[in-house]
Design an enzyme around this catalytic site. Structure first.
Site, PDB file in Angstrom:
ATOM      1  N   LYS A   1     -52.006 -48.525  -9.449  1.00  0.00           N
ATOM      2  CA  LYS A   1     -51.980 -49.234 -10.603  1.00  0.00           C
ATOM      3  C   LYS A   1     -52.045 -50.701 -10.892  1.00  0.00           C
ATOM      4  O   LYS A   1     -52.239 -51.213  -9.957  1.00  0.00           O
ATOM      5  CB  LYS A   1     -50.711 -48.551 -10.990  1.00  0.00           C
ATOM      6  CG  LYS A   1     -50.079 -48.851 -12.858  1.00  0.00           C
ATOM      7  CD  LYS A   1     -48.695 -48.719 -12.431  1.00  0.00           C
ATOM      8  CE  LYS A   1     -48.087 -48.559 -13.864  1.00  0.00           C
ATOM      9  NZ  LYS A   1     -46.577 -48.139 -14.273  1.00  0.00           N
TER      10      LYS A   1
ATOM     11  N   SER B   1     -46.111 -44.963 -18.066  1.00  0.00           N
ATOM     12  CA  SER B   1     -47.445 -46.019 -18.054  1.00  0.00           C
ATOM     13  C   SER B   1     -48.143 -45.839 -17.240  1.00  0.00           C
ATOM     14  O   SER B   1     -49.117 -46.284 -16.884  1.00  0.00           O
ATOM     15  CB  SER B   1     -46.592 -47.304 -17.954  1.00  0.00           C
ATOM     16  OG  SER B   1     -46.452 -48.101 -16.801  1.00  0.00           O
TER      17      SER B   1
ATOM     18  N   SER C   1     -41.940 -43.300 -15.627  1.00  0.00           N
ATOM     19  CA  SER C   1     -43.488 -43.694 -15.181  1.00  0.00           C
ATOM     20  C   SER C   1     -44.661 -43.438 -14.456  1.00  0.00           C
ATOM     21  O   SER C   1     -45.661 -43.203 -14.531  1.00  0.00           O
ATOM     22  CB  SER C   1     -43.864 -45.152 -15.646  1.00  0.00           C
ATOM     23  OG  SER C   1     -44.196 -45.752 -17.176  1.00  0.00           O
TER      24      SER C   1
HETATM   25  N1  GLN Z   1     -41.948 -45.188 -20.946  1.00  0.00           N
HETATM   26  C1  GLN Z   1     -40.757 -46.140 -20.816  1.00  0.00           C
HETATM   27  C2  GLN Z   1     -41.239 -47.500 -21.281  1.00  0.00           C
HETATM   28  O1  GLN Z   1     -41.571 -47.440 -22.109  1.00  0.00           O
HETATM   29  C3  GLN Z   1     -41.068 -45.734 -19.198  1.00  0.00           C
HETATM   30  C4  GLN Z   1     -42.045 -47.291 -18.994  1.00  0.00           C
HETATM   31  C5  GLN Z   1     -42.385 -46.816 -17.299  1.00  0.00           C
HETATM   32  O2  GLN Z   1     -41.667 -45.870 -16.578  1.00  0.00           O
HETATM   33  N2  GLN Z   1     -42.531 -48.143 -17.040  1.00  0.00           N
HETATM   34  O3  GLN Z   1     -40.106 -47.785 -20.962  1.00  0.00           O
END
Ligand code: GLN
Length: 501
Positions: free
Chosen positions: A84, A159, A183
């Site tokens: 990532k 994400s 995420s």
């Molecule tokens: N979807 C969640 C957010 O937008 C979690 C994102 C994540 O785990 N980085 O904050």
């Protein structure tokens, strides 16, 4: 590419590692096969932001040389991986999915990256993500969206959507993602993969570009539980460079993954993480997974975690508050983009022009929300209150773990949604993490395991398994046993059966 080397991309990481160790294939061949696959398919998937072909091949040749010299190598030496783009890698563009970091080449490796390199894991490139890891679909990337390999019109989740899509599309057998509110687990569920959020503090955050420091945690994506465990073991462990890193032995995740037995384990089904808002196809596969656990010899009970319903609102105060502070460092002076610096404009003008141009809409929304929640006069009512809710959620977990060894729920309320479907509705997007956020707020470990495809749409469904802090091995024990039963039913792990791409 020969058929023989094309077949290399279909192997699981442990199968590939065995072929490498036996000298049947070289790391350079394995790496080339995956780079070829990326070149053939990634214009349709969009998993990568940067492919480091030269760096990957150099790393692979180094592993081959070391093996030829008879050096003792780690269990994943020569296996390719997608990383990532939120983890720094020396000299390789690292953007966190944001325009504000475009062109930045970090001068140092994140500890996760350093451990991968030390283990001989070959990093193919950096994967797409929602900007600064804020999102659930990878559509908040400032560069391009990523497509779900199971259905290219659908999102891979987020994400860490690029990492998930890379593994699901056979561009890499393994990937690293990060999980602040879901995420890793949510995209793993939507792409039919195993994804793990280790115990907070179990994997170093050094070099992980911070979103919400009290929640962020890096972890593995893989096609099988054993592969995830092998990667977990490479990246985990104490790191003095991260002040929240836990100084304790890494839980025995690999042995747990290989055990294939859950007899006598106590499994709690979380009453609050089901019902309204969960698709019936998701619920059906979830209930079947729970029944299967019972048949495999686990004791299944229902448990109540009454404060889990408040996890989402508490998260959307805590995470934006921390992000508003963390993202202050992108000030046009130190990294990446600088806008409006005409030699006349003052520092504040350059700073605000850069932040206005460099951050996307969701990131700005979170910074504004967090700044508001932390402002004097509102701090107690919002941030302070959310921290109290966080404590209540941890107490729910503690009470539940007095009765059971692990908790289970569906990972996500729905299967993969269509690209564009939720971009104009932040609340609908936030709901994707309804079931995953509690584990982040608590700091415990959690896994998403494929439990079949929804009868409604043929798309993957994830089972979430949660365990107390430092009991990550329990996830792998339960996940490994369930997966072994599924493999008998399906003739192989879900991710090796599909997607059709
Ligand atoms: N979807 C969640 C957010 O937008 C979690 C994102 C994540 O785990 N980085 O904050």
């Amino acid at each position: 590419m020969t058929t023989a080397t094309a077949g290399l991309t279909r192997l699981t990481a442990s199968e590939l590692a065995a072929a490498l160790a036996a000298g049947e294939v070289s790391a350079a061949e394995a790496t080339t096969a995956h780079l070829d696959r990326i070149a053939t398919i990634d214009d349709r998937v969009g998993a990568f932001l940067h492919v480091d072909a030269d760096g990957a091949l150099a790393g692979a040749r180094d592993v081959d040389d070391r093996r030829a010299r008879g050096e003792a190598l780690g269990p994943l030496a020569g296996v390719p991986l997608a990383c990532k783009d939120v983890l720094t890698q020396r000299g390789v563009p690292t953007t966190a999915g944001s325009k504000i970091l475009e062109g930045w080449r970090p001068p140092y490796d994140a500890t996760v990256v350093a451990r991968l390199r030390a283990g001989g894991v070959v990093i193919l490139g950096k994967t797409n993500m929602d900007e600064f890891a804020m999102g659930s679909s990878t559509e908040n990337s400032a560069y391009h969206p990523t497509h779900n390999p199971w259905d290219l019109d659908r999102v891979p989740g987020g994400s860490s959507g690029g990492s998930a899509a890379a593994v699901a599309a056979f561009e890499a057998p393994l990937a690293v993602g990060t999980d602040t509110g879901g995420s890793i687990r949510q995209p793993a569920a939507l792409c039919g993969l195993v994804g793990v959020k280790p115990t907070y503090g179990g994997v170093s955050r050094y070099g992980l570009i911070a979103f919400s420091s009290s929640l962020d945690q890096a972890g593995p994506f893989a096609r099988t539980v054993e592969d995830a465990a092998l990667l977990h073991a490479v990246i985990a462990g104490h790191d003095p460079l991260d002040s929240t890193s836990i100084d304790a032995p890494v839980p025995p995740v690999v042995a747990a993954a290989r055990r294939h037995d859950v007899a006598g384990m106590r499994v709690g089904v979380v009453r609050e993480l089901a019902g309204e808002g969960y698709q019936s196809g998701v619920e059906q596969r979830f209930r079947e997974a729970v029944d299967l656990l019972g048949r495999l010899g686990a004791t299944v009970v229902e448990v109540s975690c009454p404060h889990f319903g408040y996890a989402l609102p508490a998260y959307y105060l805590i995470a934006p508050s921390e992000c508003s502070s963390n993202l202050a460092r992108f000030d046009a002076m130190r990294y990446g983009l600088r806008v409006g610096d005409d030699g006349v404009a003052g520092v504040e003008e350059v700073m605000s022009a850069t932040r206005a141009a460099g951050f996307g809409a969701e990131v700005k929304r979170r910074i504004i929300l967090g700044t508001y929640a932390l402002s004097s006069g509102y701090y107690d009512a919002y941030y302070g209150q959310a921290q109290k809710v966080r404590t209540l959620i941890s107490r729910d977990f503690a009470a539940a773990y007095e009765q059971v060894d692990v908790l289970v729920s569906p990972t996500t309320p729905t299967t993969a949604f269509r690209l564009g479907e939720r971009v104009d509705d932040p609340l609908a997007m936030y709901l994707a993490d309804l079931a995953t956020i509690p584990a982040n707020l608590d700091g415990g470990a959690a896994m998403s395991l494929p439990c079949g495809v929804s009868p409604a749409d043929g798309l993957p469904v994830g089972l979430q398994i949660m365990a107390p802090a430092l009991a990550d091995d329990r996830l792998y024990r339960v996940g490994g046993a369930l997966e072994a039963a599924y493999v008998e039913q399906w003739g192989g792990p879900l991710a090796t059966k599909g997607p059709p791409l």
